[in-house]
Enzyme design. Structure first.
Site: not given
Length: 643
Positions: A386-388, A462
């Site tokens: 999920t971060d990328d 984020r």
């Protein structure tokens, strides 16, 4: 108390800022790969180098020149007390030191070599082999240097348990799952690799091992989750000694099929070192020949993690091209490079090409969600994160590519996937939804306390940032639930914990950025507390820093020598969490300006990235380039707003 506008925000500061940004932009643009991506080394502790050497001996090979260079690096990084730490400047770590000791012996150093004498003294002072962590015990057991009965039970039959059962491989975090499955094969097969006597490490025992000395301590209370698991461990070990194991053959076949199915197109597994080494070793233990394509490709993927940088060779735990590319793009955009710049267009096209449209392990718990995420590495299609994905989507919205339809398709599917990974508590984990079975961290095998991937503050911030930049506001249910998650997890002092970066500075920046993007009032008391926390932890030199020891001792939160990346995170947090140009913001800008090199970069020795809090840390070699540029760009915009 937040500071009001400072008279230091002068035209001369603005001029210096413009020049610094121009230098940093030129440097970053010059680092781009011809294919459009950015990629720099990702460094961890010397345990990575040691495990590479141990792996070589396990599969019966030597890489003389490579190994000698790795040993030279390990020698250079040994601390004065004989140990090796988890991060530069950190305290000595027993298991890392044991693995390094074993590896340099395998590579040819004798017990009387000064490096080994110093390391042996440290290991003895910390309790010897009997205090080694589980993974280290496994590596030693393969060579007869640790008794198999001293390892916790992890039966391969675990792979047969269905996803609805409380203990099953899909209840584990992705990184634990990828590592545990091949480890269960190795623990079932119990390989014994012949070792020359001079390469053994018997001298690291303080006394002959006994079940009591190498056992795992019980909780003082009688009925606890830990004690229940210790009792279960005893039962499983008794069953493991029985010749009647009706499900063993079936479990080994399923584990083998699981491993082969998840081998990536580049030969690796999960894009990270632990499953890559363990999967090849598991196939070896299952009788796969060295020339089998799965073994050949897996071994080559391991070789590909070796990297030479600044004259040193080291083994990376992972590679980070997607992450580096997304953040480099964001830094350039935030600092004023237009979205139609050829470098950004090339990067966006590379990112769009690498979007994942196949289901992965995440779909076991989320079967109705359509794929569309991105992975951290060059190849790792089973485990998008999920971060990328969130950062990539934020930059794709700002870059003009020739194929607008492909861009919109990528954004639509990526946003749907990323938002669909929200957990029931309102937050986001990295690779899975609702991966929150905390009791799994109490099993004896889980001495790193990293068996699950629960939602965290930094990732939730984020995803709020993504929602805000995608046109959502707090009328959106997912956004309100995410804000509530951040309100619940904020520390009393105003900070937020950082799971993937060090530590409270990272978490506080991430949360504040997300809250600002989604439209939260910066005058909300909890937002003001967070901004005040950042101001209160600014160093005298104007920068910010935080030792990774803050994961073990929270009294060290926000405290440490100033670093470019952590200073940038704090500045980004202040931009998000305040309205005015305060003194802290100006002093932070000046610190980055004063410490910038003539070539546009910054020096950063400390590790500021996190793998597993308390156990594994990272140095991203580009953090010192794109985060300061990102911060200076956003600070310049804030200064211009105040004119």
């Amino acid at each position: 108390m937040l500071q009001q506008a400072s008279p230091a925000a002068t035209p001369s500061l603005a001029h210096r800022l413009d020049e610094a940004i121009a230098r940093a932009q030129a440097r970053l643009l010059g680092m781009q790969h011809p294919d459009g991506y950015w990629h720099a080394p990702l460094e961890a502790n010397v345990g990575m180098d040691a495990q590479y050497i141990i792996f070589n001996r396990f599969v019966g090979r030597r890489r003389q020149e490579t190994e000698q260079r790795l040993v030279a690096r390990m020698q250079a990084l040994q601390s004065a007390d004989g140990s090796w730490p988890l991060f530069a400047g950190g305290p000595g770590h027993l298991s890392t030191t044991i693995e390094a000791y074993f590896a340099v012996k395998l590579a040819g150093l004798t017990p009387e070599h000064p490096v080994l004498r110093r390391a042996r003294a440290f290991i003895h002072a910390r309790g010897g082999l009997e205090r080694a962590q589980v993974f280290t015990r496994c590596f030693l057991a393969y060579f007869g240097q640790f008794p198999w009965w001293g390892l916790p039970a992890m039966p391969v039959e675990l792979v047969l348990l269905p996803p609805w059962f409380p203990v099953n491989i899909y209840a584990l975090s992705s990184w634990a799952r990828e590592t545990v499955v091949p480890l269960t094969v190795l623990m079932a097969k119990q390989p014994q690799v012949a070792l020359p006597p001079e390469c053994g490490v018997e001298e690291l025992w303080l006394a002959p091992p006994t079940k009591q000395s190498v056992g795992f301590p019980r909780s003082r209370e009688w009925l606890t989750t830990r004690n229940v698991f210790l009792a279960l461990d005893w039962v499983l070990k008794q069953l493991g000694r029985s010749p009647w194991q009706p499900f063993r053959a079936r479990a080994l076949e399923k584990a083998k099929a699981w491993i082969l199915e998840r081998q990536d197109r580049n030969g690796g597994w999960g894009g990270i070192q632990p499953p890559m080494l363990n999967c090849v070793m598991a196939l070896h233990a299952l009788g796969f020949p060295a020339d089998h394509p799965a073994v050949v490709n897996g071994t080559q993927a391991i070789e590909d993690f070796l990297i030479e940088h600044d004259g040193q060779l080291f083994f990376q735990p992972c590679v980070s091209p997607t992450w580096d590319t997304a953040l480099a793009c964001k830094a350039l955009l935030d600092s004023g490079i237009p979205g139609d710049h050829c470098a950004l267009v090339g990067a966006a096209e590379w990112l769009i090409t690498n979007q994942v449209f196949t289901p992965g392990d995440w779909s076991v718990r989320n079967p109705d969600l359509e794929p569309g995420g991105w992975v951290f590495e060059f190849a790792n299609d089973w485990y998008p994160d999920t971060d990328d994905t969130a950062v990539i989507l934020m930059v794709l919205r700002r870059i003009a590519v020739e194929d607008a339809a492909a861009r919109q398709h990528a954004i639509a599917f990526g946003t749907n996937w990323a938002l669909g990974m929200q957990s029931r508590n309102g937050g986001w984990g990295a690779f899975d939804t609702d991966n929150t079975a905390a009791f799994l961290n109490e099993i004896p095998f889980a001495d790193m306390k990293a068996m699950i991937d629960p939602p965290t503050e930094d990732l939730t911030g984020r995803l709020l940032d993504l929602m805000g930049q995608s046109g959502f506001d707090l009328a959106y249910t997912r956004a309100r639930r995410a804000r509530a998650f951040l309100q619940r997890t904020q520390r009393p002092d105003g900070s937020w914990w950082g799971r993937w970066g060090g530590n409270f500075i990272y978490g506080t920046w991430s949360a504040l950025s997300g809250l600002r993007a989604i439209g939260e009032d910066v005058d909300a008391p909890y937002v003001r507390r967070a901004a005040s926390w950042l101001e209160a932890h600014q160093n005298r030199d104007g920068g910010w820093g935080e030792t990774l020891s803050s994961y073990d001792d929270e009294s060290l939160a926000g405290r440490g020598e100033s670093t470019p990346s952590q200073t940038a995170w704090a500045l980004l947090g202040l931009v998000a969490g305040t309205r005015d140009v305060g003194d802290s913001l100006v002093r932070g800008i000046e610190h980055l300006l004063d410490t910038q090199r003539p070539d546009g970069g910054w020096d950063e020795t400390p590790f500021t990235g996190t793998g597993f809090p308390g156990h594994f840390y990272l140095r991203y070699w580009m953090y010192r380039d794109y985060f300061p540029l990102m911060a200076l760009g956003q600070c310049r915009a804030r200064l211009e707003e105040g004119r």
